[in-house]
Write an enzyme that holds these catalytic residues in place. Structure first.
Site, PDB file in Angstrom:
ATOM      1  N   PHE A   1      47.694  43.898  56.447  1.00 33.82           N
ATOM      2  CA  PHE A   1      48.526  42.704  56.580  1.00 33.82           C
ATOM      3  C   PHE A   1      48.466  41.891  55.288  1.00 33.82           C
ATOM      4  CE2 PHE A   1      47.763  42.284  61.479  1.00 33.82           C
ATOM      5  CZ  PHE A   1      48.468  43.472  61.689  1.00 33.82           C
TER       6      PHE A   1
ATOM      7  N   CYS B   1      49.369  43.289  51.663  1.00 34.15           N
ATOM      8  CA  CYS B   1      50.038  43.674  50.426  1.00 34.15           C
ATOM      9  C   CYS B   1      51.092  42.637  50.041  1.00 34.15           C
ATOM     10  CB  CYS B   1      50.684  45.055  50.587  1.00 34.15           C
ATOM     11  SG  CYS B   1      51.517  45.584  49.087  1.00 34.15           S
TER      12      CYS B   1
ATOM     13  N   ASN C   1      42.871  40.872  50.283  1.00 32.26           N
ATOM     14  CA  ASN C   1      43.832  41.726  49.622  1.00 32.26           C
ATOM     15  C   ASN C   1      44.173  41.054  48.292  1.00 32.26           C
ATOM     16  OD1 ASN C   1      46.046  43.528  49.048  1.00 32.26           O
ATOM     17  ND2 ASN C   1      46.093  43.986  51.241  1.00 32.26           N
TER      18      ASN C   1
ATOM     19  N   CYS D   1      16.260  28.020  19.986  1.00 27.38           N
ATOM     20  CA  CYS D   1      17.587  27.533  19.579  1.00 27.38           C
ATOM     21  C   CYS D   1      17.956  28.118  18.221  1.00 27.38           C
ATOM     22  CB  CYS D   1      17.573  26.007  19.509  1.00 27.38           C
ATOM     23  SG  CYS D   1      19.083  25.291  18.805  1.00 27.38           S
TER      24      CYS D   1
ATOM     25  N   CYS E   1      23.625  26.832  16.778  1.00 32.95           N
ATOM     26  CA  CYS E   1      25.070  27.075  16.729  1.00 32.95           C
ATOM     27  C   CYS E   1      25.860  25.819  17.082  1.00 32.95           C
ATOM     28  CB  CYS E   1      25.462  28.218  17.657  1.00 32.95           C
ATOM     29  SG  CYS E   1      25.286  27.851  19.412  1.00 32.95           S
TER      30      CYS E   1
ATOM     31  N   CYS F   1      26.473  23.709  22.291  1.00 35.96           N
ATOM     32  CA  CYS F   1      26.164  22.739  23.347  1.00 35.96           C
ATOM     33  C   CYS F   1      26.636  21.359  22.932  1.00 35.96           C
ATOM     34  CB  CYS F   1      24.672  22.731  23.642  1.00 35.96           C
ATOM     35  SG  CYS F   1      23.620  22.391  22.212  1.00 35.96           S
TER      36      CYS F   1
ATOM     37  N   CYS G   1      25.150  18.136  34.060  1.00 38.27           N
ATOM     38  CA  CYS G   1      26.333  18.912  34.490  1.00 38.27           C
ATOM     39  C   CYS G   1      26.162  20.406  34.244  1.00 38.27           C
ATOM     40  CB  CYS G   1      27.582  18.405  33.771  1.00 38.27           C
ATOM     41  SG  CYS G   1      27.677  18.833  32.018  1.00 38.27           S
TER      42      CYS G   1
END
Lengths: 434, 423
Positions: free
Chosen positions: B133, B135, B200, B342, B345, B348, B379
């Site tokens: 039921f 697709c 699906n 660290c 780079c 962050c 966060c």
């Protein structure tokens, strides 16, 4: 511009670092961390925005990538090939700090700049004519970078070059497994493509044209005449098989050389020219090539990564050994008389010996020719180098300087930066108060 | 090994919970037998119905960092092979692999057609049926597939027909192309389904050829919307599985599907309530052989965690899936950067500065950025962008406040800690 002859001994050399395919370039560029305020940028004398140009390759924006490079360094194509990236941008890639393979920035830069050359992308137009005229003395990287930036501002530019080819050491001196002379000429054409740069070949300053004549015809002068001839040990005069290394390199880069009778070659010196020379002699088919240096392997001035490659190619080092004179037979050197040196490079008494050779290249430095500016009052010369402030200004109004004649002999990328920045200073000088 | 991977999904037993989903890898008997030899525990046969005619091309893929197929899309329809060939091969597979599960996916229109095809499936030896039921391309234009799954009443009615005719367990395969999956799972349950399978594929346009300006997959000068799948859809699928698993009204087994590439992905589905896990895209991209690692990985994990059987794992994470209003607002964490690992780079720093709360700053004395913990809202964006494993840790802060949720606060006036970074 005129082209170097097709029949050049350097043609036997393949690229030591192969060009990336599209897939390889994308795979490597996608590995870049896209650092913020990246250390690789700070390591580049021309401060190319490396993370940005790499990201643009990854997204398929190769044209934008090339422009990012050329915006900072109009000689970005040759620098991609000849820069010692191992001690500059690649050496400072943050991946080194976790012992991961650093990003191959030079190969990516080559990919983008080659693409620009192949596609014929042009990013720059000459500025509106300012009516100001600038003379660039010397036709090497410093002058080319200065000339291009000056044309972007609309100043008219004339390059004076004593040889009959432009590009300086990029054309006559770069190891052919990094870049061959014809590729340097492609770059010269690319730079001159901005239009309006007059080139006077075969003209020597101050021999053919005096400083006074230049100053009367031009509003500003950029000095980019580089270094002088090879220095020698002494006693080389008239020996047909002893050459200055820079001179010899120019011979096989711009023409043919016959080394078929050379079995044993010696290169005297421990700097990068010496390493280039030994690798080149090996590549040209000399089986026994030795570098003779008065210090230790660790103390040599040449880059360790280059020496490592030389060793892999079969070159040997002769350490703590200093040349004194030549063994001569009928106008040819048959060997170099040497003494051993101690840890402080002092000669060890009673250690004289002879190393046999049937070719000797002397790579102990090039003369500094700051005295050329003797006629320009106010331009200071120290240790043979022209003295400038950070902007490239000499002590004489309207006279600026960059490249090897100022820094004593650094990389192409240093010349490109100094030429570019001098052009900025010249522009500010010429347009001052307007 | 002291671990039993035997899977039981609504009475469909398989030696392990890894099934091929109803798709190209389960298109023929030869394929399914090779899959079983490789170690797959079950296979949901490519959907049977009135055989169709397919287009060329049929697939499209999202490429990410050199890896094609993190998102994948197809416009292939149900089986294009004669039904009697399919049933003959199903019977052959069941004869040779009696302990493996063969579930037959079905999609027809009328009640009579359902009766007929269910009988033929059971006669061939099907261990279970899966009603397609879901697709979302091609078949739905003909009133089947997701056209059924999007209408709970139709879903329930057709499910009840199937249950009326079937003697083996019936799974209803649900479409994700709905606002809320729960009413659709409940509709299948009301129709008598023994279980559901989801998701699906998701209705999608995978991309456009920027030279020809034709969307992909390209069929001459045109394309059409297809079904989106692959690793990128896994979070959507996990949510839908979990939404049903935690609903107290819903109480039939689930076969989880959607972006499973390895044992870790599969385990997530199991932890959120799936009794078995179906895989298609990763097999299309890498072959049946991936199942060896899936079995080993799951077994090793279960051993390490002290689980003996799969049913001990099924649904284990469902209780931890909560409403937002029941999360502890006084739980406080801050980022800590390990100066020893660290690499400088600054990702962050730029992420925090441009994309979060401006509390990571340059270090005047070194390469490692500095976190202003008084401003850090916890966060974890910095931890996500950091390329060095375990370099940034989110560390709990003891702020002296007792746990309090939004609901506690609204209903009982529970005290909340002062907000950070909200000035």
């Amino acid at each position: 511009m005129g082209r170097v002859p097709a029949d050049r001994a350097e043609a036997v050399f393949e690229d030591f670092k192969a060009a990336y395919s599209l897939q390889q370039a994308i795979a490597e560029s996608e590995r870049c961390l896209y650092c913020y305020d990246a250390p690789c940028i700070q390591a580049c004398p021309t401060t190319i925005d490396i993370p940005t140009f790499i990201r643009k390759i990854a997204t398929g924006n190769v044209k934008g990538s090339a422009k990012t490079i050329f915006d900072s360094n109009i000689l970005g194509m040759s620098c991609a090939r000849v820069c010692p990236v191992e001690v500059l941008c690649v050496g400072d890639c943050v991946y080194n700090r976790e012992d991961s393979p650093p990003i191959q920035i030079g190969k990516l830069q080559r990919f983008a700049t080659d693409a620009a050359f192949e596609a014929g992308w042009r990013f720059y137009e000459a500025g509106a004519d300012t009516g100001k005229k600038v003379a660039c003395i010397g036709g090497g990287p410093a002058s080319l970078a200065a000339a291009h930036r000056l044309r972007m501002y609309g100043h008219s530019v004339t390059i004076f070059e004593k040889r009959d080819v432009l590009g300086g050491l990029n054309t006559t001196g770069v190891a052919p497994y990094k870049m061959r002379a014809d590729r340097s000429e492609d770059e010269v054409d690319w730079v001159l493509g901005i239009g309006g740069i007059e080139v006077r070949l075969g003209v020597s300053v101050p021999g053919d044209v005096s400083w006074a004549e230049l100053e009367s015809e031009f509003d500003a002068i950029f000095l980019g005449f580089g270094l002088g001839p090879d220095k020698f040990v002494g006693g080389e005069e008239g020996l047909s098989n002893v050459h200055g290394a820079v001179d010899f390199i120019e011979q096989f880069k711009l023409g043919a050389v016959d080394l078929s009778d050379v079995k044993r070659a010696l290169v005297l010196g421990g700097g990068n020219t010496a390493i280039d020379a030994v690798r080149e002699l090996r590549g040209l088919g000399v089986s026994d090539v030795r570098m003779v240096y008065r210090g230790s392997e660790a103390a040599m001035a040449g880059y360790q990564h280059e020496w490592k490659a030389a060793k892999v190619e079969g070159v040997r080092g002769v350490w703590h050994t200093s040349p004194v004179s030549y063994e001569v037979d009928e106008g040819r050197a048959t060997g170099v008389r040497c003494v051993l040196t101690d840890e402080s490079k002092k000669k060890v008494p009673g250690s004289e010996h002879v190393i046999d050779a049937d070719l000797v290249l002397v790579a102990i430095g090039q003369a500094k020719i700051g005295e050329l500016v003797a006629g320009l009052d106010g331009v200071q010369v120290e240790w043979g180098c022209v003295v400038t402030d950070a902007s490239g200004a000499t002590g004489r109004k309207g006279v600026y300087c960059g490249g090897d004649c100022r820094n004593g002999g650094k990389e192409v990328v240093n010349a490109a930066a100094e030429g570019r920045d001098s052009a900025e200073a010249i522009h500010a000088y010429l347009m001052g108060g307007q | 090994m002291g671990v039993d991977l035997t899977s039981n999904t609504a009475g469909i037993i398989s030696p392990n919970p890894f099934w091929l989903a109803s798709a190209p890898p389960a298109n023929s008997g030869a394929q399914v037998m090779r899959a079983f030899d490789a170690g797959w525990g079950g296979a949901v046969w490519k959907t049977l119905g009135t055989p169709i005619q397919n287009v060329s091309s049929r697939f499209g893929a999202i490429k990410w960092k050199g890896n094609a197929g993190v998102g994948f899309n197809n416009i292939e329809l149900i089986t294009d092979r004669p039904l009697d060939v399919n049933f003959r091969e199903i019977a052959e597979v069941k004869k040779r692999y009696p302990k493996h599960a063969v579930i037959v996916s079905l999609m027809v229109e009328t009640r009579d057609e359902w009766r007929e095809i269910i009988k033929r499936s059971e006669d061939a030896g099907a261990d279970g049926l899966e009603l397609n039921f879901g697709c979302p391309h091609g078949m739905c234009e003909r009133g089947m597939g997701s056209a059924v799954g999007q209408e709970p009443a139709v879903n329930e009615r057709i499910t009840s027909w199937a249950k009326e005719f079937a003697t083996v367990p019936v799974l209803v395969k649900l479409t994700p192309n709905v606002g809320d999956i729960v009413p659709h799972g409940l509709a299948a349950q009301r129709g008598g389904a023994d279980g559901v399978s989801l998701i699906n594929t998701i209705k999608s346009i995978i991309g456009i050829d920027l030279d020809t300006l034709v969307p992909q997959p390209t069929v001459g000068p045109k394309s059409t919307n297809g079904g989106y799948c692959g690793a990128a859809v896994r979070p959507i699928a996990l949510h839908m599985v979990a939404a049903l698993a935690r609903d107290p009204r819903f109480n039939v087994p689930i076969s989880g599907i959607g972006g499973v590439t390895n044992w870790r992905d599969a385990l997530e589905f199991i932890l959120l309530g799936s009794s078995s896990v179906q895989v298609c895209t990763e097999v299309m991209l890498r072959g049946y052989r991936i199942v060896e690692d899936m079995i080993e990985g799951l077994e090793t994990w279960m051993e390490e965690k002290g689980f003996q059987s799969l049913d001990q794992v099924v649904g284990k994470s469902v209780p931890a899936y909560s409403e937002w209003g029941d999360l502890d607002l006084n739980y406080e964490i801050v980022a800590k950067i390990d100066a020893n690992t660290c690499i400088g780079c600054n990702r962050c720093m730029v992420a925090c500065h441009d994309g979060a709360h401006q509390c990571i700053h340059p270090n005047p004395n070194g390469i490692q950025p500095i976190v202003d913990e008084d401003e850090c809202v916890g966060c974890n964006l910095c931890q996500i962008v950091c390329p060095v494993p375990d370099c940034i840790q989110m560390v709990k802060v003891d702020n002296g406040y007792t746990p309090a949720t939004w609901n506690d606060h609204v209903n009982d006036g529970a005290a909340l800690r002062p907000k950070k970074g909200a000035h």
